[in-house]
Design a protein around this motif. Structure first.
Motif, PDB file in Angstrom:
ATOM      1  N   PRO A 101     -48.044  65.927 -61.998  1.00  0.00           N
ATOM      2  CA  PRO A 101     -48.622  65.501 -60.519  1.00  0.00           C
ATOM      3  C   PRO A 101     -49.721  66.680 -59.709  1.00  0.00           C
ATOM      4  O   PRO A 101     -49.309  67.441 -59.748  1.00  0.00           O
ATOM      5  N   PRO A 102     -50.059  66.416 -58.272  1.00  0.00           N
ATOM      6  CA  PRO A 102     -50.521  67.305 -58.044  1.00  0.00           C
ATOM      7  C   PRO A 102     -49.846  68.233 -57.272  1.00  0.00           C
ATOM      8  O   PRO A 102     -49.075  67.785 -56.951  1.00  0.00           O
ATOM      9  N   PRO A 103     -49.694  69.540 -56.932  1.00  0.00           N
ATOM     10  CA  PRO A 103     -49.506  70.181 -56.497  1.00  0.00           C
ATOM     11  C   PRO A 103     -49.083  69.780 -55.176  1.00  0.00           C
ATOM     12  O   PRO A 103     -49.711  69.079 -54.302  1.00  0.00           O
ATOM     13  N   PRO A 104     -47.354  69.907 -54.085  1.00  0.00           N
ATOM     14  CA  PRO A 104     -47.571  69.215 -53.062  1.00  0.00           C
ATOM     15  C   PRO A 104     -48.371  70.433 -52.272  1.00  0.00           C
ATOM     16  O   PRO A 104     -48.597  71.049 -51.442  1.00  0.00           O
ATOM     17  N   SER A 105     -48.674  68.942 -50.888  1.00  0.00           N
ATOM     18  CA  SER A 105     -49.213  69.503 -50.119  1.00  0.00           C
ATOM     19  C   SER A 105     -47.950  69.571 -48.678  1.00  0.00           C
ATOM     20  O   SER A 105     -47.291  68.764 -48.561  1.00  0.00           O
ATOM     21  N   GLY A 106     -48.708  70.602 -47.614  1.00  0.00           N
ATOM     22  CA  GLY A 106     -48.027  69.964 -46.620  1.00  0.00           C
ATOM     23  C   GLY A 106     -46.293  71.348 -46.162  1.00  0.00           C
ATOM     24  O   GLY A 106     -45.214  70.721 -45.821  1.00  0.00           O
ATOM     25  N   VAL A 107     -46.264  72.188 -47.145  1.00  0.00           N
ATOM     26  CA  VAL A 107     -45.257  73.019 -47.879  1.00  0.00           C
ATOM     27  C   VAL A 107     -44.491  73.534 -46.022  1.00  0.00           C
ATOM     28  O   VAL A 107     -45.311  74.164 -45.782  1.00  0.00           O
ATOM     29  N   LYS A 108     -43.510  73.447 -45.720  1.00  0.00           N
ATOM     30  CA  LYS A 108     -43.045  74.231 -44.815  1.00  0.00           C
ATOM     31  C   LYS A 108     -41.428  74.164 -44.810  1.00  0.00           C
ATOM     32  O   LYS A 108     -41.286  74.223 -45.416  1.00  0.00           O
ATOM     33  N   ILE A 109     -41.829  75.975 -43.791  1.00  0.00           N
ATOM     34  CA  ILE A 109     -40.126  76.665 -43.822  1.00  0.00           C
ATOM     35  C   ILE A 109     -39.825  76.229 -42.711  1.00  0.00           C
ATOM     36  O   ILE A 109     -40.147  77.174 -41.620  1.00  0.00           O
ATOM     37  N   GLU A 110     -38.596  76.550 -42.459  1.00  0.00           N
ATOM     38  CA  GLU A 110     -38.014  76.439 -41.130  1.00  0.00           C
ATOM     39  C   GLU A 110     -36.787  77.086 -41.533  1.00  0.00           C
ATOM     40  O   GLU A 110     -35.644  77.136 -42.397  1.00  0.00           O
ATOM     41  N   VAL A 128     -29.093  80.835 -47.823  1.00  0.00           N
ATOM     42  CA  VAL A 128     -30.378  81.152 -48.073  1.00  0.00           C
ATOM     43  C   VAL A 128     -31.432  81.530 -47.119  1.00  0.00           C
ATOM     44  O   VAL A 128     -31.550  81.077 -46.160  1.00  0.00           O
ATOM     45  N   VAL A 129     -30.495  82.721 -46.457  1.00  0.00           N
ATOM     46  CA  VAL A 129     -31.343  83.175 -45.014  1.00  0.00           C
ATOM     47  C   VAL A 129     -33.201  83.501 -44.891  1.00  0.00           C
ATOM     48  O   VAL A 129     -34.015  83.887 -46.076  1.00  0.00           O
ATOM     49  N   ILE A 130     -34.190  82.597 -44.492  1.00  0.00           N
ATOM     50  CA  ILE A 130     -35.452  82.822 -44.686  1.00  0.00           C
ATOM     51  C   ILE A 130     -35.692  83.934 -44.366  1.00  0.00           C
ATOM     52  O   ILE A 130     -37.054  84.699 -45.167  1.00  0.00           O
ATOM     53  N   ASP A 131     -35.600  85.521 -43.663  1.00  0.00           N
ATOM     54  CA  ASP A 131     -35.722  86.063 -43.795  1.00  0.00           C
ATOM     55  C   ASP A 131     -35.992  86.865 -44.871  1.00  0.00           C
ATOM     56  O   ASP A 131     -37.236  88.095 -44.961  1.00  0.00           O
ATOM     57  N   ASP A 132     -35.141  86.466 -45.765  1.00  0.00           N
ATOM     58  CA  ASP A 132     -34.866  87.704 -46.889  1.00  0.00           C
ATOM     59  C   ASP A 132     -35.860  87.441 -48.006  1.00  0.00           C
ATOM     60  O   ASP A 132     -36.214  88.067 -49.060  1.00  0.00           O
ATOM     61  N   PHE A 133     -36.456  86.027 -48.208  1.00  0.00           N
ATOM     62  CA  PHE A 133     -36.825  84.622 -49.301  1.00  0.00           C
ATOM     63  C   PHE A 133     -38.683  84.483 -49.408  1.00  0.00           C
ATOM     64  O   PHE A 133     -38.462  84.632 -48.077  1.00  0.00           O
ATOM     65  N   PHE A 134     -39.111  84.074 -50.398  1.00  0.00           N
ATOM     66  CA  PHE A 134     -39.889  83.431 -50.432  1.00  0.00           C
ATOM     67  C   PHE A 134     -39.771  82.794 -50.952  1.00  0.00           C
ATOM     68  O   PHE A 134     -39.317  82.902 -51.797  1.00  0.00           O
ATOM     69  N   PHE A 135     -40.593  81.114 -50.813  1.00  0.00           N
ATOM     70  CA  PHE A 135     -40.195  79.882 -50.887  1.00  0.00           C
ATOM     71  C   PHE A 135     -41.434  79.165 -51.158  1.00  0.00           C
ATOM     72  O   PHE A 135     -42.939  79.630 -50.857  1.00  0.00           O
ATOM     73  N   GLY A 136     -41.624  78.119 -52.000  1.00  0.00           N
ATOM     74  CA  GLY A 136     -42.028  77.408 -52.616  1.00  0.00           C
ATOM     75  C   GLY A 136     -41.707  76.222 -52.969  1.00  0.00           C
ATOM     76  O   GLY A 136     -40.297  75.671 -53.758  1.00  0.00           O
ATOM     77  N   VAL A 137     -42.623  75.180 -53.033  1.00  0.00           N
ATOM     78  CA  VAL A 137     -42.534  73.695 -53.884  1.00  0.00           C
ATOM     79  C   VAL A 137     -43.313  73.548 -55.319  1.00  0.00           C
ATOM     80  O   VAL A 137     -44.816  73.719 -55.153  1.00  0.00           O
ATOM     81  N   SER A 138     -42.670  72.848 -56.138  1.00  0.00           N
ATOM     82  CA  SER A 138     -43.766  72.122 -57.457  1.00  0.00           C
ATOM     83  C   SER A 138     -43.378  70.664 -57.493  1.00  0.00           C
ATOM     84  O   SER A 138     -41.698  70.388 -56.972  1.00  0.00           O
ATOM     85  N   SER A 139     -44.072  69.492 -57.971  1.00  0.00           N
ATOM     86  CA  SER A 139     -43.920  68.173 -57.749  1.00  0.00           C
ATOM     87  C   SER A 139     -44.144  67.860 -59.023  1.00  0.00           C
ATOM     88  O   SER A 139     -44.356  69.046 -59.790  1.00  0.00           O
ATOM     89  N   VAL A 140     -42.590  67.045 -59.920  1.00  0.00           N
ATOM     90  CA  VAL A 140     -42.326  67.242 -60.910  1.00  0.00           C
ATOM     91  C   VAL A 140     -42.538  65.551 -61.459  1.00  0.00           C
ATOM     92  O   VAL A 140     -42.347  65.032 -60.966  1.00  0.00           O
TER      93      VAL A 140
END
Length: 458
Positions: free
Chosen positions: A360-369, A418-430
């Motif tokens: 599938p296409p890569p996800p769009s609208g990826v956000k973290i809070e 999982v503390v937002i300050d300490d990591f980088f995040f991402g999402v893939s579609s399957v």
């Protein structure tokens, strides 16, 4: 005391489903079959034919049937037509061109690309490109009459493009594949500009451009031999980043998570899983120091792109007039090409194109809070064709994605402890059959969405 708890939570999440629905198997036997179909002899035949045109300098003869860039382009078009005939007309030939005038083309020159387009079955607006440049040169970049074999620079890249077309045309893919043979690289990256402008004019939604330039040599100038690695160069921040986006990225991160950088990580993972004795060396640069390639105009147009280049270069064989001095031979001749190694690099390209076009296409609208919270919430827009998504995270100094959680159906998940300050995040579609997209970093810094409108290729 927090770090061990976080790592334990991450490791558990990597193996536990978000719900009762398990993740689809991500093993793809089709990719092994595609890799096995790549033929070193076919690659050699292409390069021998290209060398046989004497010179393919951008300013060389365009009317002769035996010598010059015109003859080489017509031969390439005939090869694509033959491949298309074998697959029942699955390839459409396009020859976009523009006239350029510049320091290396003072009298103006028509630069023409030769493209073979394999239209996608269900998602034709999404486009995966493999490219190599057909033009060659000697020491004097303006010398368009001397023999310039260009066996490795960039006959090797053109051979990979044509062989990828032969192999992948036997299969069908949801997304569109474009096999691009470019001109004018040595005179100013003109062929890449023609390709980028054509993509915009056609409304292509380019997900990836794999630019192959100098990919067939395994013996370095210093005597080092390396036939088990290939370098993949990728930009760190987007060439089209706005000042406002740059300010946000500088504060919250994203310097090493452009779509091109995550595309490089994608290739690295595929090589590890599906190829034997070939490892991707990711280089965190747009190109080699002080040098450039046809991926640059694609990046400048807002499209994700990487440069694929051999692990060790021999500069005695690049941009050199044919000669022998003090017993040392100079020039880009066919003797400098390792066809078994070139086949390995071609395999990487072919399986990458197949995997990207099947997913599938890569996800769009990826956000973290998650500011001032012990947990991180990750959300995204549901991806067409995906049955679920995989949420990824890694330490901010880790080069590759380390932890993941499978999330079926939903478009959000909360990573407890999982503390937002300490990591980088991402999402893939399957997809339902396990094809997975590249990982998308949150926000503008990581978005794969290109500048061009998403309409079906014409």
């Amino acid at each position: 005391m927090r770090l061990p708890l976080i790592l334990a939570a991450g490791l558990m999440a990597a193996g536990v489903s978000h719900a009762e629905t398990p993740a689809p198997s991500n093993d793809q036997p089709t990719l092994r079959a595609i890799a096995a179909d790549v033929d070193p002899k076919a690659l050699e035949g292409t390069i021998r034919a290209l060398v046989g045109f004497g010179t393919r300098h951008t300013l060389s003869d365009v009317t002769s049937d035996k010598r010059g860039i015109g003859a080489a382009r017509r031969w390439t078009k005939a090869r694509f037509e033959a491949i298309s005939k074998d697959c029942g007309g699955c390839l459409t030939l396009e020859t976009p061109s523009q006239t350029f005038t510049g320091k290396r083309a003072p009298n103006g020159v028509v630069v023409e690309d030769v493209l073979a387009v394999q239209k996608g079955t269900t998602d034709p607006s999404r486009v995966i490109i493999i490219a190599g440049h057909i033009d060659s040169r000697v020491t004097d970049v303006m010398d368009f009459t001397s023999d310039a074999p260009g066996a490795n620079d960039d006959g090797s890249g053109v051979a990979a493009v044509i062989e990828a077309a032969r192999v992948l045309s036997k299969h069908k893919f949801p997304a569109t594949l474009v096999f691009a043979v470019l001109s004018g690289e040595e005179q100013g990256l003109y062929g890449g500009k023609v390709l980028a402008d054509h993509a915009k004019a056609q409304g292509w939604k380019v997900e990836a451009d794999l630019n192959n330039d100098i990919i067939g040599n395994s013996h370095g100038q210093s005597g080092v031999m390396d036939n088990t690695h290939v370098r993949v160069f990728s930009e760190g921040t987007k060439a089209v980043e706005t000042p406002e986006q740059a300010n946000g990225r500088r504060y919250n991160g994203g310097e090493v998570d452009s779509p091109s950088r995550n595309l490089a990580r994608y290739l690295d993972g595929l090589a590890d899983r599906y190829l034997t004795n070939l490892d991707v060396t990711m280089v965190y640069r747009t190109d080699r120091y002080g040098r450039g390639g046809d991926q640059v105009p694609l990046l400048e147009a807002g499209y994700p792109a990487v440069r694929v280049t051999e692990a060790v270069e021999n500069y005695d064989r690049q941009h050199q007039t044919l000669r022998t001095e003090n017993g040392k031979a100079y020039g880009d001749t066919i003797e400098g090409v390792d066809f078994a190694y070139l086949a390995q690099v071609t395999r990487l390209n072919a399986i990458a194109m197949a995997s990207l076009a099947s997913a599938p296409p890569p996800p769009s609208g990826v956000k973290i809070e998650g500011a001032v919270s012990p947990d991180t919430k990750v959300s995204w827009t549901p991806t067409p064709g995906a049955v679920g998504h995989r949420v990824w995270w890694r330490g901010t100094t880790d080069p590759t994605w380390r932890f993941s959680r499978w999330v079926p159906g939903a478009a959000t998940t909360t990573l407890k402890d999982v503390v937002i300050d300490d990591f980088f995040f991402g999402v893939s579609s399957v997809s339902a059959d396990g094809w997975e997209s590249p990982v998308v970093f949150p926000g503008a810094a990581g978005s794969f969405e290109s500048a061009a409108p998403a309409t079906a290729p014409k």
